[in-house]
Scaffold this motif. Structure first.
Motif, PDB file in Angstrom:
ATOM      1  N   ASP A 252     -11.737  32.575  13.871  1.00 34.50           N
ATOM      2  CA  ASP A 252     -11.788  30.786  13.660  1.00 34.50           C
ATOM      3  C   ASP A 252     -11.092  30.502  12.763  1.00 34.50           C
ATOM      4  O   ASP A 252     -11.973  31.050  11.465  1.00 34.50           O
TER       5      ASP A 252
ATOM      6  N   VAL B 190      -8.003  22.937  17.668  1.00 25.45           N
ATOM      7  CA  VAL B 190      -8.704  23.586  16.632  1.00 25.45           C
ATOM      8  C   VAL B 190      -8.765  21.796  15.192  1.00 25.45           C
ATOM      9  O   VAL B 190      -9.569  21.829  14.911  1.00 25.45           O
TER      10      VAL B 190
ATOM     11  N   SER C  93       0.795  23.991  18.577  1.00 25.48           N
ATOM     12  CA  SER C  93       1.329  23.296  19.533  1.00 25.48           C
ATOM     13  C   SER C  93       0.979  24.109  20.842  1.00 25.48           C
ATOM     14  O   SER C  93       1.907  23.776  22.095  1.00 25.48           O
TER      15      SER C  93
ATOM     16  N   GLY D 149      -1.682  24.461  22.452  1.00 24.82           N
ATOM     17  CA  GLY D 149      -2.400  24.527  23.076  1.00 24.82           C
ATOM     18  C   GLY D 149      -2.621  23.376  24.173  1.00 24.82           C
ATOM     19  O   GLY D 149      -2.146  23.492  24.745  1.00 24.82           O
ATOM     20  N   VAL D 150      -3.810  22.300  23.528  1.00 20.65           N
ATOM     21  CA  VAL D 150      -3.095  20.636  24.475  1.00 20.65           C
ATOM     22  C   VAL D 150      -1.217  20.518  24.540  1.00 20.65           C
ATOM     23  O   VAL D 150      -0.905  19.926  25.590  1.00 20.65           O
TER      24      VAL D 150
HETATM   25  P1  ADP Z   1      -2.218  21.656  20.310  1.00 21.07           P
HETATM   26  O1  ADP Z   1      -2.171  20.141  20.280  1.00 21.07           O
HETATM   27  O2  ADP Z   1      -0.863  21.428  18.962  1.00 21.07           O
HETATM   28  O3  ADP Z   1      -1.620  22.739  20.952  1.00 21.07           O
HETATM   29  P2  ADP Z   1      -4.568  23.022  20.350  1.00 21.07           P
HETATM   30  O4  ADP Z   1      -5.545  22.432  19.046  1.00 21.07           O
HETATM   31  O5  ADP Z   1      -4.790  22.284  21.437  1.00 21.07           O
HETATM   32  O6  ADP Z   1      -3.251  22.263  19.433  1.00 21.07           O
HETATM   33  O7  ADP Z   1      -4.432  23.874  20.557  1.00 21.07           O
HETATM   34  C1  ADP Z   1      -3.394  25.244  19.251  1.00 21.07           C
HETATM   35  C2  ADP Z   1      -3.951  26.540  19.252  1.00 21.07           C
HETATM   36  O8  ADP Z   1      -5.134  26.473  18.325  1.00 21.07           O
HETATM   37  C3  ADP Z   1      -4.590  27.292  20.240  1.00 21.07           C
HETATM   38  O9  ADP Z   1      -3.990  28.148  20.511  1.00 21.07           O
HETATM   39  C4  ADP Z   1      -6.270  27.039  20.314  1.00 21.07           C
HETATM   40  O10 ADP Z   1      -6.347  28.241  21.467  1.00 21.07           O
HETATM   41  C5  ADP Z   1      -6.084  27.141  18.810  1.00 21.07           C
HETATM   42  N1  ADP Z   1      -7.409  26.897  18.503  1.00 21.07           N
HETATM   43  C6  ADP Z   1      -8.912  26.549  19.224  1.00 21.07           C
HETATM   44  N2  ADP Z   1      -9.933  26.546  17.708  1.00 21.07           N
HETATM   45  C7  ADP Z   1      -9.499  27.100  17.217  1.00 21.07           C
HETATM   46  C8  ADP Z   1     -10.231  27.523  16.302  1.00 21.07           C
HETATM   47  N3  ADP Z   1     -11.427  27.139  15.691  1.00 21.07           N
HETATM   48  N4  ADP Z   1      -9.215  28.746  15.245  1.00 21.07           N
HETATM   49  C9  ADP Z   1      -7.731  29.086  14.906  1.00 21.07           C
HETATM   50  N5  ADP Z   1      -7.630  28.155  16.305  1.00 21.07           N
HETATM   51  C10 ADP Z   1      -8.049  27.505  17.230  1.00 21.07           C
END
Ligand code: ADP
Length: 183
Positions: free
Chosen positions: A16, A39, A130, A132-133
């Motif tokens: 995390d 994140v 980038s 994730g969503v």
């Molecule tokens: P984006 O909109 O840039 O795709 P996201 O937050 O949806 O951003 O996802 C980016 C990455 O961060 C994904 O791999 C997600 O699993 C990861 N992520 C989400 N929460 C955390 C966290 N607390 N620590 C590290 N990585 C995280």
């Protein structure tokens, strides 16, 4: 996994990012800088309300009320986070690779690292921007992200750059990409 590049270190970790003790962590923000899911939401929750207040100020004073463009980065304090600073960057949404996504993703890493260096930061931790969503395929993002970081570290005396992956699967993809890059 940790490699040495020109006296700097590049590390891949799982966990995390809000718990990370680097000088700075990077937020995969959206252009509004007003927080969101993934994140971004986790960082704002862990940092507390001071972070949103400063983001509002940055929007108004540095960006003249405009959105932070994709690939650009801004810096704030870390408030209740262990990290002293948060660098906010906006990753590209994946449209299949036809909208310059790789160059924009490289820009996120380059601009964040430059901003960190300009602020005397010696250690920085990135999430997988980038993937994730925003839908960027992780195996493609891994190669592009790591290449941008490696190129920067070959040129600069910086310190430590880490990637904090949020799953073992992502870690495996980044590890494979790093092994490929390091030959
Ligand atoms: P984006 O909109 O840039 O795709 P996201 O937050 O949806 O951003 O996802 C980016 C990455 O961060 C994904 O791999 C997600 O699993 C990861 N992520 C989400 N929460 C955390 C966290 N607390 N620590 C590290 N990585 C995280």
């Amino acid at each position: 996994m940790r490699v040495q590049i020109n006296g700097n270190f590049l590390e891949l970790k799982v966990g995390d990012i809000t718990q990370d003790t680097a000088d700075a962590i990077v937020n995969a923000a959206n252009g509004s800088l007003m927080g969101g899911g993934g994140v971004d939401g986790a960082i704002h929750r862990a940092a507390g309300p001071g972070l949103l207040e400063e983001c509002k100020k940055v929007r108004k004073e540095q960006l003249n009320g405009e959105l932070l463009p994709t690939g650009k980065a801004v810096i704030t304090q870390g408030y209740q986070l262990p990290a002293k600073f948060v660098i906010h960057t906006v990753g590209p949404v994946w449209y299949g690779g036809i909208k310059g996504e790789p160059l924009l993703l490289q820009d996120c890493y380059r601009h964040s690292l430059q901003l960190a260096e300009n602020n005397g930061i010696k250690s920085i931790t990135f999430p997988s921007i980038s993937t994730g969503v925003y839908g960027y395929p992780v195996e493609l993002a891994a190669g592009t992200a790591l290449q941008a970081i490696v190129e920067f570290l070959r040129e600069e005396s910086f310190g430590t750059v880490a990637m904090m992956l949020f799953s073992e699967n992502d870690f495996t993809r980044y590890q494979a990409a790093l092994q490929k890059l390091m030959g």
